[in-house]
Write an enzyme that holds these catalytic residues in place. Structure first.
Site, PDB file in Angstrom:
ATOM      1  N   GLY A 115      25.747  64.794 -28.035  1.00 42.58           N
ATOM      2  CA  GLY A 115      25.583  64.241 -29.389  1.00 42.58           C
ATOM      3  C   GLY A 115      24.211  64.604 -29.925  1.00 42.58           C
TER       4      GLY A 115
ATOM      5  N   GLY B 259      20.758  62.402 -36.004  1.00 46.35           N
ATOM      6  CA  GLY B 259      20.379  61.026 -35.683  1.00 46.35           C
ATOM      7  C   GLY B 259      19.578  60.894 -34.398  1.00 46.35           C
ATOM      8  N   TYR B 260      19.969  59.897 -33.590  1.00 43.79           N
ATOM      9  CA  TYR B 260      19.222  59.601 -32.371  1.00 43.79           C
ATOM     10  C   TYR B 260      19.306  60.723 -31.337  1.00 43.79           C
ATOM     11  CZ  TYR B 260      17.764  54.912 -33.591  1.00 43.79           C
ATOM     12  OH  TYR B 260      17.124  53.851 -34.168  1.00 43.79           O
TER      13      TYR B 260
ATOM     14  N   GLU C 281      30.315  70.059 -34.701  1.00 45.49           N
ATOM     15  CA  GLU C 281      29.853  70.353 -36.062  1.00 45.49           C
ATOM     16  C   GLU C 281      30.631  71.513 -36.667  1.00 45.49           C
ATOM     17  OE1 GLU C 281      27.835  68.418 -37.610  1.00 45.49           O
ATOM     18  OE2 GLU C 281      26.926  67.281 -35.981  1.00 45.49           O
TER      19      GLU C 281
ATOM     20  N   ALA D 254      33.126  66.790 -26.861  1.00 47.92           N
ATOM     21  CA  ALA D 254      32.442  66.319 -25.646  1.00 47.92           C
ATOM     22  C   ALA D 254      33.349  65.459 -24.768  1.00 47.92           C
ATOM     23  CB  ALA D 254      31.194  65.522 -26.031  1.00 47.92           C
TER      24      ALA D 254
ATOM     25  N   TYR E 246      23.138  48.853 -30.062  1.00 43.92           N
ATOM     26  CA  TYR E 246      22.516  48.097 -31.141  1.00 43.92           C
ATOM     27  C   TYR E 246      22.896  46.636 -31.002  1.00 43.92           C
ATOM     28  CZ  TYR E 246      21.030  46.534 -35.697  1.00 43.92           C
ATOM     29  OH  TYR E 246      20.409  45.839 -36.697  1.00 43.92           O
TER      30      TYR E 246
ATOM     31  N   TYR F 234      29.168  43.654 -36.168  1.00 42.83           N
ATOM     32  CA  TYR F 234      28.650  44.559 -35.150  1.00 42.83           C
ATOM     33  C   TYR F 234      28.792  43.979 -33.738  1.00 42.83           C
ATOM     34  CZ  TYR F 234      26.514  48.668 -33.326  1.00 42.83           C
ATOM     35  OH  TYR F 234      26.340  49.837 -32.622  1.00 42.83           O
TER      36      TYR F 234
ATOM     37  N   VAL G 298      19.280  54.650 -40.969  1.00 45.68           N
ATOM     38  CA  VAL G 298      20.255  55.403 -41.742  1.00 45.68           C
ATOM     39  C   VAL G 298      20.648  56.655 -40.957  1.00 45.68           C
ATOM     40  CG1 VAL G 298      20.727  56.547 -43.941  1.00 45.68           C
ATOM     41  CG2 VAL G 298      19.028  54.714 -43.841  1.00 45.68           C
TER      42      VAL G 298
END
Ligand code: NAD
Length: 400
Positions: free
Chosen positions: A48, A52-53, A75, A112, A226, A236, A276
């Site tokens: 990944g 982002g992260y 992608e 993946a 999170y 969440y 974001v």
């Protein structure tokens, strides 16, 4: 081609190669400004890795401790006529910058969750990365997963696990605060969300890598989670995605026991800050929470983006002399988000926020800016009126 943003709800269907490159460069510059990462990893697999992260988790070890990196993602390449996805361009820029500094950087674009991608990654580690990786980052965010053995397709949902839940949300197209009611998931939907976003695939990865003997002695692995404040819990932490994250924690405990026994290694869940990203912008309520949060954290000088979060994770947690964890063994880099001062301020603003007070009480402008940056728009120094080539590729994936 001249590329402009085309926003449809919570996604932008275009992305800008030069803007994505500028965004990646900003992150590289930040990591370099922080100095070398002491005792950092040398050979890293990031699952990944294109946004982002995960992208930040690739940039930090590459430019902080000179690590070889293998990045995996799903992608879309661009063509002469159509721009590709942002993660494709991010990776093109990352690989170019890494190889310019003599760093090994290869990528695999595919699913993946499949056995094939695992086999391909192992082959690259064996043949091109000295045979071992010393860090595996698991940072997938996906709406669906095809079971690699049965072929069954699971879809994740963002629902509650109790009854209906109504709260404020942000209509990011209109810049309006609205009410949203989120329904409860069925048992099947909960189970499917766990299949997609839970820890099963992380464990499959570690087992496959371990069986192939490509994990170094002392290997570390980390996956992201999170928690956030109570106002987001129904959607969440106590929602379907939260159930999946509990499953990630259970997988972490199993991986930890396997790695510590076999390789003196360790596994962690890191709880990160709400930011974001393409994944978080799809969650109801969360974009409004993020807009309020950004305002309060920026006002106190504690705001961080993905790269600052991951720099702190690597330098002050994962590769620090002692790894600080909470009472459930999790790394917390959401600590600044979760301070009482910030959360009290957010809760007070939350009560009052409406379409009329959005400018005063939130950083919606900052939210929009960050959102556009994810797709390479709004970056300084990029001429958006100039022709750009949408058909560029990451060098390691260039088949032409
Ligand atoms: P993101 O959307 O920015 O990135 C997701 C990555 O997963 C991309 O590289 C994408 O290409 C890849 N991917 C998706 N499906 C794939 C597939 N089938 N095969 C290969 N690659 C695939 O997401 P993000 O927000 O950085 O989330 C990463 C992790 O961090 C998730 O576990 C998320 O829950 C967690 N997290 C996010 C936040 C937040 O606020 N964004 C906060 C805390 C934790």
């Amino acid at each position: 081609m001249i590329i402009q943003p085309k926003i449809r709800g919570f996604i932008c269907t275009t992305s800008h190669p030069d803007g994505c490159a500028a965004h990646v460069q900003e992150q590289i510059d930040y990591v370099k400004s922080q100095g070398p990462l002491a005792n950092g990893p040398k050979s890293v697999l990031v699952i990944g890795a294109s946004a982002g992260y995960g992208l930040a988790s690739r940039i930090v070890p590459a430019f902080g401790s000179g690590a070889k990196t293998l990045g995996l993602f799903f992608e879309k390449p661009g063509s002469e006529k159509r721009p590709g996805s942002a993660g494709w361009y991010n990776t093109a820029a990352f690989e170019k910058a890494a190889t310019a500094e003599g760093l090994f950087a290869k990528s695999l674009n595919g699913d993946a969750f499949s056995h094939e991608l695992k086999a391909q990654a192992i082959e690259i580690i064996q043949n091109e990365m000295g045979g071992k990786v010393d860090l595996v980052v698991y940072s997938l965010a996906s709406p669906r997963r095809t079971d690699p053995d049965t072929g069954e397709v699971y879809k994740s949902v963002l629902k509650t696990t109790g009854g209906d839940y109504t709260n404020k949300t942000l209509n990011t197209d209109k810049g309006e605060v609205e009410e949203v009611t989120i329904g409860a998931a069925t048992e099947e939907e909960i189970a499917h969300t766990i299949k997609v976003m839970g820890g099963d695939d992380w464990e499959l990865w570690i087992n496959a890598l371990s069986e192939a003997n490509v994990l170094a002695d002392g290997v570390k692995t980390v996956a992201y989670s999170y928690i956030g404040p109570e106002l987001t819990w129904p959607i969440y932490t106590d929602g379907t995605i939260g159930q999946a994250k509990k499953d990630v924690e259970a997988a972490c405990a199993r991986i930890q026991s396997k790695l510590s026994e076999d390789l003196n290694g360790s596994a962690f869940v890191s709880v990160n800050k709400a930011l974001v990203t393409q994944a978080s912008s799809a969650i109801p309520v969360v974009p409004l929470y993020i807009s309020v949060l950004y305002k309060e954290m920026k006002a106190r000088g504690t705001h961080e983006g993905c790269i600052e979060q991951m720099q702190r994770l690597f330098a002050e947690r994962l590769y620090a002399e002692t790894i600080e964890v909470d009472d459930q063994g999790r790394i917390r880099v959401d600590d600044w988000e979760m301070t009482e001062e910030i959360q009290t301020a957010v809760a007070t603003a939350w009560e009052k926020v409406s379409t009329q007070t959005i400018e005063e009480l939130t950083d919606f402008a900052g939210y929009q800016e960050e959102f556009l940056k994810l797709f390479g728009f709004g970056l300084d120094g990029v001429d958006y009126t100039a022709d750009t080539d949408p058909a560029i590729s990451p060098p390691s994936l260039d088949t032409l």
